[in-house]
Design a protein around this motif. Structure first.
Motif, PDB file in Angstrom:
ATOM      1  N   GLU A  56       0.816  -1.230   0.000  1.00  0.00           N
ATOM      2  CA  GLU A  56       0.000   0.000   0.000  1.00  0.00           C
ATOM      3  C   GLU A  56       0.843   1.271   0.000  1.00  0.00           C
ATOM      4  O   GLU A  56       0.354   2.346  -0.328  1.00  0.00           O
ATOM      5  CB  GLU A  56      -0.908   0.052   1.241  1.00  0.00           C
ATOM      6  CG  GLU A  56      -1.935  -1.042   1.327  1.00  0.00           C
ATOM      7  CD  GLU A  56      -1.405  -2.340   1.952  1.00  0.00           C
ATOM      8  OE1 GLU A  56      -2.207  -3.249   2.130  1.00  0.00           O
ATOM      9  OE2 GLU A  56      -0.205  -2.438   2.250  1.00  0.00           O
ATOM     10  N   ALA A  57       2.110   1.150   0.408  1.00  0.00           N
ATOM     11  CA  ALA A  57       2.967   2.335   0.531  1.00  0.00           C
ATOM     12  C   ALA A  57       3.251   2.932  -0.839  1.00  0.00           C
ATOM     13  O   ALA A  57       3.411   2.215  -1.824  1.00  0.00           O
ATOM     14  CB  ALA A  57       4.266   1.971   1.228  1.00  0.00           C
ATOM     15  N   THR A  58       3.292   4.270  -0.884  1.00  0.00           N
ATOM     16  CA  THR A  58       3.520   4.949  -2.154  1.00  0.00           C
ATOM     17  C   THR A  58       4.905   5.571  -2.248  1.00  0.00           C
ATOM     18  O   THR A  58       5.343   5.925  -3.337  1.00  0.00           O
ATOM     19  CB  THR A  58       2.464   6.052  -2.390  1.00  0.00           C
ATOM     20  OG1 THR A  58       2.416   6.896  -1.244  1.00  0.00           O
ATOM     21  CG2 THR A  58       1.097   5.453  -2.632  1.00  0.00           C
ATOM     22  N   ARG A  59       5.614   5.704  -1.108  1.00  0.00           N
ATOM     23  CA  ARG A  59       6.921   6.376  -1.177  1.00  0.00           C
ATOM     24  C   ARG A  59       7.752   6.094   0.061  1.00  0.00           C
ATOM     25  O   ARG A  59       7.239   6.052   1.174  1.00  0.00           O
ATOM     26  CB  ARG A  59       6.709   7.876  -1.321  1.00  0.00           C
ATOM     27  CG  ARG A  59       7.994   8.661  -1.525  1.00  0.00           C
ATOM     28  CD  ARG A  59       7.686  10.030  -2.120  1.00  0.00           C
ATOM     29  NE  ARG A  59       8.824  10.904  -2.127  1.00  0.00           N
ATOM     30  CZ  ARG A  59       9.799  10.885  -3.031  1.00  0.00           C
ATOM     31  NH1 ARG A  59       9.787  10.006  -3.990  1.00  0.00           N
ATOM     32  NH2 ARG A  59      10.790  11.745  -2.974  1.00  0.00           N
ATOM     33  N   LEU A  60       9.064   5.940  -0.158  1.00  0.00           N
ATOM     34  CA  LEU A  60      10.048   5.983   0.920  1.00  0.00           C
ATOM     35  C   LEU A  60      10.541   7.419   0.953  1.00  0.00           C
ATOM     36  O   LEU A  60      11.127   7.893  -0.034  1.00  0.00           O
ATOM     37  CB  LEU A  60      11.214   5.035   0.646  1.00  0.00           C
ATOM     38  CG  LEU A  60      11.005   3.587   1.012  1.00  0.00           C
ATOM     39  CD1 LEU A  60      12.175   2.745   0.518  1.00  0.00           C
ATOM     40  CD2 LEU A  60      10.839   3.421   2.510  1.00  0.00           C
ATOM     41  N   ILE A  61      10.288   8.128   2.036  1.00  0.00           N
ATOM     42  CA  ILE A  61      10.594   9.553   2.119  1.00  0.00           C
ATOM     43  C   ILE A  61      11.906   9.722   2.877  1.00  0.00           C
ATOM     44  O   ILE A  61      12.008   9.347   4.045  1.00  0.00           O
ATOM     45  CB  ILE A  61       9.451  10.306   2.838  1.00  0.00           C
ATOM     46  CG1 ILE A  61       8.117   9.998   2.148  1.00  0.00           C
ATOM     47  CG2 ILE A  61       9.728  11.809   2.852  1.00  0.00           C
ATOM     48  CD1 ILE A  61       6.914  10.183   3.031  1.00  0.00           C
ATOM     49  N   GLN A  62      12.897  10.273   2.201  1.00  0.00           N
ATOM     50  CA  GLN A  62      14.228  10.460   2.777  1.00  0.00           C
ATOM     51  C   GLN A  62      14.328  11.825   3.441  1.00  0.00           C
ATOM     52  O   GLN A  62      14.140  12.840   2.782  1.00  0.00           O
ATOM     53  CB  GLN A  62      15.289  10.359   1.674  1.00  0.00           C
ATOM     54  CG  GLN A  62      15.284   9.069   0.902  1.00  0.00           C
ATOM     55  CD  GLN A  62      15.778   7.895   1.719  1.00  0.00           C
ATOM     56  OE1 GLN A  62      16.614   8.040   2.598  1.00  0.00           O
ATOM     57  NE2 GLN A  62      15.251   6.716   1.443  1.00  0.00           N
ATOM     58  N   PHE A  63      14.611  11.828   4.731  1.00  0.00           N
ATOM     59  CA  PHE A  63      14.860  13.075   5.451  1.00  0.00           C
ATOM     60  C   PHE A  63      16.375  13.221   5.599  1.00  0.00           C
ATOM     61  O   PHE A  63      17.045  12.279   6.000  1.00  0.00           O
ATOM     62  CB  PHE A  63      14.187  13.056   6.824  1.00  0.00           C
ATOM     63  CG  PHE A  63      12.705  13.271   6.781  1.00  0.00           C
ATOM     64  CD1 PHE A  63      12.162  14.512   7.075  1.00  0.00           C
ATOM     65  CD2 PHE A  63      11.852  12.246   6.432  1.00  0.00           C
ATOM     66  CE1 PHE A  63      10.793  14.725   7.027  1.00  0.00           C
ATOM     67  CE2 PHE A  63      10.481  12.437   6.384  1.00  0.00           C
ATOM     68  CZ  PHE A  63       9.959  13.676   6.681  1.00  0.00           C
ATOM     69  N   PRO A  64      16.918  14.389   5.282  1.00  0.00           N
ATOM     70  CA  PRO A  64      18.369  14.559   5.280  1.00  0.00           C
ATOM     71  C   PRO A  64      18.964  14.671   6.686  1.00  0.00           C
ATOM     72  O   PRO A  64      18.285  15.074   7.628  1.00  0.00           O
ATOM     73  CB  PRO A  64      18.555  15.885   4.529  1.00  0.00           C
ATOM     74  CG  PRO A  64      17.312  16.652   4.832  1.00  0.00           C
ATOM     75  CD  PRO A  64      16.213  15.617   4.894  1.00  0.00           C
ATOM     76  N   GLU A  65      20.248  14.311   6.783  1.00  0.00           N
ATOM     77  CA  GLU A  65      20.986  14.581   8.009  1.00  0.00           C
ATOM     78  C   GLU A  65      21.197  16.084   8.080  1.00  0.00           C
ATOM     79  O   GLU A  65      21.371  16.749   7.057  1.00  0.00           O
ATOM     80  CB  GLU A  65      22.345  13.877   7.946  1.00  0.00           C
ATOM     81  CG  GLU A  65      23.229  14.164   9.135  1.00  0.00           C
ATOM     82  CD  GLU A  65      24.578  13.483   9.035  1.00  0.00           C
ATOM     83  OE1 GLU A  65      25.413  13.761   9.905  1.00  0.00           O
ATOM     84  OE2 GLU A  65      24.800  12.699   8.098  1.00  0.00           O
TER      85      GLU A  65
END
Length: 159
Positions: free
Chosen positions: A85-94
């Motif tokens: 069901e997931a639509t995206r892996l969301i990358q948050f920056p360091e």
């Protein structure tokens, strides 16, 4: 004066189920209605429960991100797992994040309040820092005394 802090965070990934917000970015009523409709849908159809089941902690992320010139809105969790069901892996920056803490009666009130304070007060007051885009998130961290509490996390850079 807004109450905010600046914190260094490691990079992290949020697994999200999202929707494109179609309202004009200045149409706050339209955007808020779209977000409300989305959250009602993911709660009712069980997608939010599926996300929670694979989460590494109890945090629920309300993520806003511009993707390919589209305004995207996600329900997400921290996890190493994936879901169909997931639509995206969301990358948050360091890097540094502007953090606003708060509590409200409901999850939606918390997200709206934190977003308003963060973008309307805290960012304008943090004159040495700038938000240069990328995902930002309202993070629901739990409940106490009948209230939902959490934080807004906005990646910022020193000017």
């Amino acid at each position: 004066m807004a109450n905010y802090t600046l914190e260094e965070k490691e990079s992290f990934t949020v697994l999200g189920i999202g929707t494109e917000l179609k309202s004009d970015y200045t149409d706050y009523a339209g955007i808020n209605q779209e977000k409300t409709d989305f959250w009602q849908a993911v709660k009712q159809d069980g997608r939010l429960d599926k996300l929670k089941a694979v989460a590494t902690n109890d945090y629920i992320f309300v993520v806003n991100e511009a993707v390919n010139n589209k305004m995207m809105h996600y329900a997400g969790v921290m996890t190493e797992a994936s879901l169909p069901e997931a639509t995206r892996l969301i990358q948050f920056p360091e890097g540094e994040y502007l953090i606003v803490k708060g509590e409200a009666g409901t999850s939606e009130e918390l997200s709206n309040m934190l977003t308003g304070i963060a973008f309307g007060q805290a960012l304008p007051e943090a004159t040495d820092y700038a938000y240069v885009g990328g995902p930002n998130a309202s993070v629901e961290m739990g409940q106490r005394n009948g209230m939902v509490f959490g934080e807004m996390w906005i990646p910022v850079v020193k000017k």
